[in-house]
Design a protein around this motif. Structure first.
Motif, PDB file in Angstrom:
ATOM      1  N   GLU A 316       0.832  -1.213   0.000  1.00  0.00           N
ATOM      2  CA  GLU A 316       0.000   0.000   0.000  1.00  0.00           C
ATOM      3  C   GLU A 316       0.860   1.254   0.000  1.00  0.00           C
ATOM      4  OE1 GLU A 316      -3.552   0.824   1.789  1.00  0.00           O
ATOM      5  OE2 GLU A 316      -4.140  -1.225   2.285  1.00  0.00           O
ATOM      6  N   ILE A 317       1.914   1.257   0.810  1.00  0.00           N
ATOM      7  CA  ILE A 317       2.795   2.418   0.855  1.00  0.00           C
ATOM      8  C   ILE A 317       3.455   2.647  -0.498  1.00  0.00           C
ATOM      9  CG2 ILE A 317       4.883   3.378   1.906  1.00  0.00           C
ATOM     10  CD1 ILE A 317       4.132   1.920   4.488  1.00  0.00           C
ATOM     11  N   ALA A 318       3.909   1.561  -1.127  1.00  0.00           N
ATOM     12  CA  ALA A 318       4.552   1.687  -2.440  1.00  0.00           C
ATOM     13  C   ALA A 318       3.585   2.258  -3.471  1.00  0.00           C
ATOM     14  CB  ALA A 318       5.082   0.326  -2.892  1.00  0.00           C
ATOM     15  N   ARG A 319       2.340   1.779  -3.454  1.00  0.00           N
ATOM     16  CA  ARG A 319       1.352   2.297  -4.416  1.00  0.00           C
ATOM     17  C   ARG A 319       1.055   3.769  -4.139  1.00  0.00           C
ATOM     18  NH1 ARG A 319      -1.092  -2.784  -3.473  1.00  0.00           N
ATOM     19  NH2 ARG A 319      -2.656  -1.828  -2.100  1.00  0.00           N
ATOM     20  N   ALA A 320       0.984   4.140  -2.869  1.00  0.00           N
ATOM     21  CA  ALA A 320       0.718   5.540  -2.525  1.00  0.00           C
ATOM     22  C   ALA A 320       1.862   6.440  -2.985  1.00  0.00           C
ATOM     23  CB  ALA A 320       0.505   5.674  -1.018  1.00  0.00           C
ATOM     24  N   ARG A 321       3.089   5.979  -2.824  1.00  0.00           N
ATOM     25  CA  ARG A 321       4.236   6.758  -3.289  1.00  0.00           C
ATOM     26  C   ARG A 321       4.206   6.916  -4.811  1.00  0.00           C
ATOM     27  NH1 ARG A 321       7.991   7.658   0.662  1.00  0.00           N
ATOM     28  NH2 ARG A 321       8.020   6.231   2.459  1.00  0.00           N
ATOM     29  N   THR A 322       3.836   5.839  -5.503  1.00  0.00           N
ATOM     30  CA  THR A 322       3.759   5.909  -6.963  1.00  0.00           C
ATOM     31  C   THR A 322       2.715   6.928  -7.400  1.00  0.00           C
ATOM     32  OG1 THR A 322       4.472   3.612  -7.192  1.00  0.00           O
ATOM     33  CG2 THR A 322       3.285   4.586  -9.043  1.00  0.00           C
TER      34      THR A 322
END
Length: 435
Positions: A316-322
Motif C-alpha cells: 500500500e505504501i509503495a502504491r501511494a508513493r507511486t
C-alpha cells in the motif's frame, strides 16, 4: 524586525519569497498550532552550561537565522528575511521526572504567538529518562512547520546538536522590491493568476487520475472529538524489533499498531487505518521546505499472519508513493502553487473552520523519520534516543511519531480528549506488542 528592503542584509543573506507550500504551513499556524517538537535525550550531562554550545552551533545554521515579513493583506507570499538569533531562543530549567517533561511539552506556548520561528528548551537533571543511567538532559527543538518538514528540521537538529554541517542552503532568487509594491502588483494580477491556476487544474482533471485513493472509513472515538487535556507518551525499543521479517521500521510500527488500535478504539479490525506522512521527490522551483503528503494506508489488522500483514502494508505504501510522484499529481501540486497568495491564505483560514469529519482516510496520523546516527552530543552527554509528537487536528485526537536514531526507535503518542484519559492503558498494550 530585520530590514526587508530586498537588499542583502547581515552576512550576505538575501530576502526571498516563501514557496507556496511553506506559506500554507505558515498561514495554517495562525489558526491551529502546528509547531514541531523534536526531542533528544542525552546521558551523563556535565555541569557546563549548554547555552553557549547551542548558540555557537546555531550560528552556523542558515535556517536558524530567518524571520518572516508578511505582505499587506496577504496579497503576496510572505518573505524570508535575515535575522539575528533571539535572546530568548534557548531557555533552560532543572529537575523533575521524565513524565513531567512530557507533560510540560503539551503546555509550551506556540511559536506564532511570540513571532519566533524556533526555540530550544533544555531541561537538566531529569530523573527516570528511558535508556539513561542516572540523571539525563533533555533538549527539545520547537520549530515552525514553515521552516521545514520532518526531514529538513531533523537535519537542522542534527547540526544544532553536533551531528554535521548546516543543511540545505537556499537557492531561491533574492527579492529586490518593497513588500507593499509587491502586494499591489499581486492584487492587480489576481485575475491572471487565478486563470492560470484554473487552466492548470483543468489540464490535470483532463489527464485522468493515476489510480484511486484508498476509500475513507467511518470515524472512531479518536476522530471528531478534539480538545481538553493533552497527553504525550513514548516507548523506546531497539530498531531490530520493528524490522522483523525484513520489514522497514515504518512498516514494522504500522504492523504493531494494527494489533492495538481496533480494540483501543472499539472499531472493526477491517477498518484499521492510518494517515502516513510520505516524503515527495519534488522538483518545484523554488524548492519548498515542506515536501510531503499524508496518504491513507490500510493496516490489515484482520490478517493475523504478521509477515503477510507487513507485505500488504508495504504494498500500500509503495502504491501511494507511486501515485504521489505520478506526472498527474506533480502537475496538480504545480497548479495549486499557481493560486494567488490571497486565495491560498483564505484557504488556510477556511480549512481551520471546517466541521469535524464524518469519515477519515486513517484513524490516526503516523509520521516516521530516521534522524541518523547516534553521534549527537550536548554538554558532554551522548544522545540516547529521539522522539517527536505530530500535531493534533479536528480529524485526529490521536497521532503517532516513529523516530529513530542509531539503533533506538521511539514510538511517540500524542492524544487529547477522551483518548488522553486512556493513554496509559494504550501504552501498556503497545509495550506488549513491541516488547
Amino acid at each position: 524586525m530585520p530590514s526587508t528592503d530586498g537588499k542583502q542584509v547581515g552576512g550576505g543573506a538575501s530576502v526571498y519569497s516563501m514557496a507556496p507550500a511553506d506559506a500554507a504551513m505558515y498561514w495554517a499556524g495562525r489558526y491551529h498550532a502546528n509547531d514541531q517538537f523534536l526531542l533528544f535525550a542525552f546521558d551523563a550531562p556535565s555541569a557546563v552550561d549548554p547555552i553557549p554550545e547551542i548558540r555557537r552551533r546555531a550560528a552556523a545554521v542558515p535556517d536558524l537565522h530567518l524571520d518572516v515579513r508578511e505582505a499587506p493583506g496577504d496579497l503576496d507570499f510572505p518573505r524570508w528575511t535575515p535575522a539575528q538569533i533571539r535572546d530568548d531562543a534557548i531557555v533552560t530549567s532543572t529537575g523533575g521526572e521524565w513524565a513531567d517533561v512530557l507533560a510540560s511539552i503539551a503546555h509550551i506556548e506556540p511559536l506564532h504567538a511570540s513571532r519566533a520561528l524556533w526555540r530550544v528548551h533544555v531541561i537538566d537533571a531529569v530523573a527516570g529518562v528511558p535508556r539513561v543511567d542516572g540523571l539525563g538532559r533533555i533538549a527539545i527543538l520547537q520549530i515552525s512547520h514553515a521552516l521545514g518538514d520532518g526531514r529538513r528540521v531533523s537535519a537542522i537538529a542534527r547540526s544544532l546538536f553536533g551531528g554535521g554541517p548546516a543543511p540545505f542552503p537556499s537557492d531561491a532568487p533574492a527579492v529586490v522590491d518593497d513588500p507593499r509594491v509587491a502586494a499591489m502588483r499581486s492584487a492587480m494580477l489576481i485575475g491572471p493568476h487565478l486563470a492560470r491556476a484554473t487552466a492548470r487544474g483543468l489540464s490535470v482533471w483532463a489527464a485522468g487520475d493515476p489510480g484511486p485513493e484508498r476509500a475513507d472509513v467511518p470515524i472512531t472515538r479518536a476522530n471528531g472529538v478534539i480538545g481538553g487535556d493533552r497527553a504525550l507518551r513514548t516507548l523506546t525499543v531497539p530498531a531490530q524489533r520493528l524490522r522483523s521479517g525484513g520489514a522497514s521500521v515504518t512498516v514494522g510500527a504500522l504492523v504493531g499498531l494494527a494489533d492495538v488500535l481496533p480494540a483501543f478504539l472499539g472499531a472493526p479490525r477491517r477498518d484499521a487505518s492510518a494517515e502516513l506522512t510520505v516524503a515527495l521527490d519534488d522538483d518545484r522551483r523554488p524548492p519548498p521546505r515542506n515536501s510531503f503528503q499524508n496518504v491513507g494506508i490500510g493496516l490489515h489488522a484482520h490478517v493475523r499472519d504478521r509477515r503477510r500483514r507487513a507485505e500488504s502494508i508495504a504494498d500500500e505504501i509503495a502504491r501511494a508513493r507511486t501515485r504521489a510522484s505520478s506526472p498527474v499529481r506533480v502537475a496538480s501540486r504545480r497548479a495549486a502553487d499557481s493560486a494567488p497568495a490571497v486565495l491560498a491564505a483564505a484557504a488556510a483560514r477556511l480549512t481551520a473552520d471546517v466541521p469535524p469529519p464524518t469519515s477519515v482516510s486513517g484513524w490516526t496520523v503516523v509520521s516516521s523519520v530516521n534522524r541518523g546516527a547516534a553521534d549527537l552530543t550536548l554538554g558532554g552527554g551522548r544522545v540516547r534516543f529521539t522522539a517527536g509528537f505530530p500535531a493534533l487536528s479536528k480529524a485526529h485526537a490521536l497521532t503517532h511519531g516513529v523516530h529513530g536514531i542509531g539503533d533506538a526507535v521511539t514510538i511517540s503518542v500524542h492524544a487529547s480528549g477522551p483518548i488522553a484519559a486512556d493513554v496509559d492503558g494504550y501504552m501498556e498494550a503497545l509495550a506488549c506488542v513491541f516488547g
